[in-house]
Scaffold this motif. Sequence first.
Motif, PDB file in Angstrom:
ATOM      1  N   ALA A   1     -21.114  -0.082   6.259  1.00  0.00           N
ATOM      2  CA  ALA A   1     -20.843   0.165   7.686  1.00  0.00           C
ATOM      3  C   ALA A   1     -22.122   0.536   8.422  1.00  0.00           C
ATOM      4  O   ALA A   1     -22.307   0.160   9.584  1.00  0.00           O
ATOM      5  N   GLU A   2     -23.002   1.277   7.770  1.00  0.00           N
ATOM      6  CA  GLU A   2     -24.200   1.764   8.443  1.00  0.00           C
ATOM      7  C   GLU A   2     -25.364   0.770   8.376  1.00  0.00           C
ATOM      8  O   GLU A   2     -26.349   0.940   9.095  1.00  0.00           O
ATOM      9  N   THR A   3     -25.243  -0.221   7.493  1.00  0.00           N
ATOM     10  CA  THR A   3     -26.348  -1.165   7.322  1.00  0.00           C
ATOM     11  C   THR A   3     -26.020  -2.519   7.937  1.00  0.00           C
ATOM     12  O   THR A   3     -26.768  -3.040   8.760  1.00  0.00           O
TER      13      THR A   3
ATOM     14  N   TRP B   1     -13.155   0.290  10.945  1.00  0.00           N
ATOM     15  CA  TRP B   1     -14.558  -0.066  11.168  1.00  0.00           C
ATOM     16  C   TRP B   1     -14.778  -1.565  11.294  1.00  0.00           C
ATOM     17  O   TRP B   1     -15.916  -2.009  11.527  1.00  0.00           O
TER      18      TRP B   1
ATOM     19  N   PRO C   1     -22.197  -4.237   8.855  1.00  0.00           N
ATOM     20  CA  PRO C   1     -20.729  -4.284   8.714  1.00  0.00           C
ATOM     21  C   PRO C   1     -20.191  -5.690   8.477  1.00  0.00           C
ATOM     22  O   PRO C   1     -18.996  -5.850   8.246  1.00  0.00           O
TER      23      PRO C   1
ATOM     24  N   PRO D   1     -18.997   4.699  12.438  1.00  0.00           N
ATOM     25  CA  PRO D   1     -20.440   4.916  12.346  1.00  0.00           C
ATOM     26  C   PRO D   1     -21.195   3.800  13.064  1.00  0.00           C
ATOM     27  O   PRO D   1     -20.718   2.677  13.168  1.00  0.00           O
ATOM     28  N   GLU D   2     -22.357   4.141  13.568  1.00  0.00           N
ATOM     29  CA  GLU D   2     -23.216   3.144  14.218  1.00  0.00           C
ATOM     30  C   GLU D   2     -24.031   2.419  13.164  1.00  0.00           C
ATOM     31  O   GLU D   2     -24.754   3.058  12.396  1.00  0.00           O
ATOM     32  N   PRO D   3     -23.959   1.085  13.101  1.00  0.00           N
ATOM     33  CA  PRO D   3     -24.830   0.377  12.154  1.00  0.00           C
ATOM     34  C   PRO D   3     -26.305   0.613  12.502  1.00  0.00           C
ATOM     35  O   PRO D   3     -26.677   0.637  13.670  1.00  0.00           O
ATOM     36  N   ASP D   4     -27.094   0.827  11.478  1.00  0.00           N
ATOM     37  CA  ASP D   4     -28.528   1.067  11.642  1.00  0.00           C
ATOM     38  C   ASP D   4     -29.226   0.352  10.497  1.00  0.00           C
ATOM     39  O   ASP D   4     -29.463   0.929   9.441  1.00  0.00           O
TER      40      ASP D   4
ATOM     41  N   ARG E   1     -29.617  -1.951   1.979  1.00  0.00           N
ATOM     42  CA  ARG E   1     -30.616  -2.280   3.000  1.00  0.00           C
ATOM     43  C   ARG E   1     -31.716  -3.172   2.408  1.00  0.00           C
ATOM     44  O   ARG E   1     -32.146  -4.138   3.038  1.00  0.00           O
TER      45      ARG E   1
END
Lengths: 394, 394
Positions: free
Chosen positions: B131-133, B199, B135, A380-383, B86
Amino acid sequence: MRILVLGGDGYLGWPTALHLSAAGHDVGVADNFARRGYDAELGATSLIPIAPLRRRVAAWREVTGRRIEVFEGDLTDPSFATTMVRAFAPKAIVHFAEQRSAPYSMIDQAHAVYTQTNNVIGTLNLLYAVAETDPDVHLVKLGSMGEYGTPNIDIEEGWLEVSHNGRTDRVLYPKRPGSFYHLSKVHDSHNIEFACRAWGLRATDLNQGIVYGQETGETARHPALATRFDYDAVFGTVLNRLVVQAACDHPLTVYGTGRQVRGMLDIRDTVECIRLAVEHPADRGEFRVFNQFTEEFSVIGLAEMIKALYHRPVEIAMVDNPRVEAAEHYYHAAHSSLLDLGLEPHLLSGTLLESLFAITERHCGNVDPSLFEPTVRWTPEPDPVGPRAPAALG
Amino acid sequence: MRILVLGGDGYLGWPTALHLSAAGHDVGVADNFARRGYDAELGATSLIPIAPLRRRVAAWREVTGRRIEVFEGDLTDPSFATTMVRAFAPKAIVHFAEQRSAPYSMIDQAHAVYTQTNNVIGTLNLLYAVAETDPDVHLVKLGSMGEYGTPNIDIEEGWLEVSHNGRTDRVLYPKRPGSFYHLSKVHDSHNIEFACRAWGLRATDLNQGIVYGQETGETARHPALATRFDYDAVFGTVLNRLVVQAACDHPLTVYGTGRQVRGMLDIRDTVECIRLAVEHPADRGEFRVFNQFTEEFSVIGLAEMIKALYHRPVEIAMVDNPRVEAAEHYYHAAHSSLLDLGLEPHLLSGTLLESLFAITERHCGNVDPSLFEPTVRWTPEPDPVGPRAPAALG
């Protein structure tokens, strides 16, 4: 023998149900039609048209006079699982009823959670249904060779003799799989082994390789008996997809180096392996594991074989590997148990490939080439900023 | 360091949050209050009264001037998990937020499914949230020594060097746990190892032994800071339960032969181990495993120690083992990593037991002796006839 085939509407579940029925067993099939639902979600369809389950069962009755009972429901509903097992009273249960695509499980968080919930909880409910109804039932569970990953030591059939600091034990073979789908099967195997050990259930875990082919002796008997044939990057198994790409004038997409080696088998061997496992049950309390494949191939080796064999020019396109997997690795896996039970393998041959080419060429008009693209990436792309948009598939 | 403690209202989560706050870290706690809900379901309560989480946090502020941020929600809700990570932007997440009782997971099908869903899916959502916020966040996950089971070889810290047919590999230590709860943690470990490998996340899996004790330096500072103390057969850890039985004139219930050997540790070492793990993070991509216990004891050994030490007569009652576990087994487990990081263990002593007796005696009036009974049996009763009645607990 009374045998329930769970996931009996799928690519392999349906031919297995027919093969067991043709062998004289009393077969019931269960399905929640999730597989047909994934088609709708992904905008894909089986290259070969498939009949609805009720029509399939009726056609089998017309052709053979044999009945197949149908249960419609979902294993994640515990009352469905228990009621079905009690009503059908099987001696064996063949369990294909899982989400079976690694890329599907890696689409995003929701698909990972769906895959692990559907597979692990469905199987857990099934274990309780068996334990509470008839602990003598033999569970034949479809696992995957992908559960093992690519260790630097020989892969054995489920168990490993280990010597360590001067002591020895027979342990479950340690696994490091490469997707949340394969992980769900590792979780299943641990839960099932516990149920055998703690409750005295009997189970055979079939760690199956990648299946290729489309026809069995039974499905060929009537068009309404055909099983599905997938070529998309999410559900199409590698050899089937490469054949469709060749026969429909599309470059063969090979991920990464193509030197990933995997165990594979013909669909006719799948159904026969399952018959052999069912007719030679595990003992009470035994968690038995068979590695269900017949040959090892590299992906690039398959692509080159197709290119050499096909009667028109074939292009091989090396694409970035969307998966996280070892580009080069040792691979040697035991697979003698099913041979010992009498399996006579259909090794991959030019004849089989020619027949797949012929089947495929008739349906090239139905191919959507955009479905060949491997759009699901493993990472997944970190956002860090905002809520993540739903992952796109195409 | 900014640290989120998930399950921060529980027996160990709360003292851990205080210990990290006292060490100068900026701490947030999250909880869905499921643990307090199990009390209501089982008709049990903490022997030591505990304050509501908001009161606890306010008391900590009164005593120390330090703030602890509170997040109320459930990790099985993916938007809660992602939004919280987040919003708090932690450098480390300490993850206690799981159903942690083996007997609770074995009550019946529904409790097994609840335990595996809650634990596995909650952790999977957390992996995606990280992973998305960000890593780079270090995940410190509470596992259990019970994941290993009782192999006939030495237990290592998560990984094992294996030689097989002339080749070698470092593999995940093979596990054969003894309950659906312990299995849920094995599933977690496999999912987390994959997320580190695929990841590049960083994680420490703390395979913790059985914790005993009730007070830490921080919880002792104010009555509203007390952590829970459970003595019931479902959530009471073995030494705590035996102490309460002795101090409240009840026979000490020892299951089976009592010769089951387990790794154990003092609650003060739990909170210190977690501080050490957090302050010495795993590398990016590393799945690091520590065995978090300090001493090995047999259950009968603990009972005899209490009998010898307590100032009044103590009866030991050997009861049928409701669990399925080996009565006699080899047990030797490595646990050097946390010592290498500087842990100075509080070994089990007469002083600790005396203090537990004193704490317990003050609250004997609140004990419900029926909760000592091990009513949860590991094996379901087959019932081929009708729908199964909900399993009774008492």
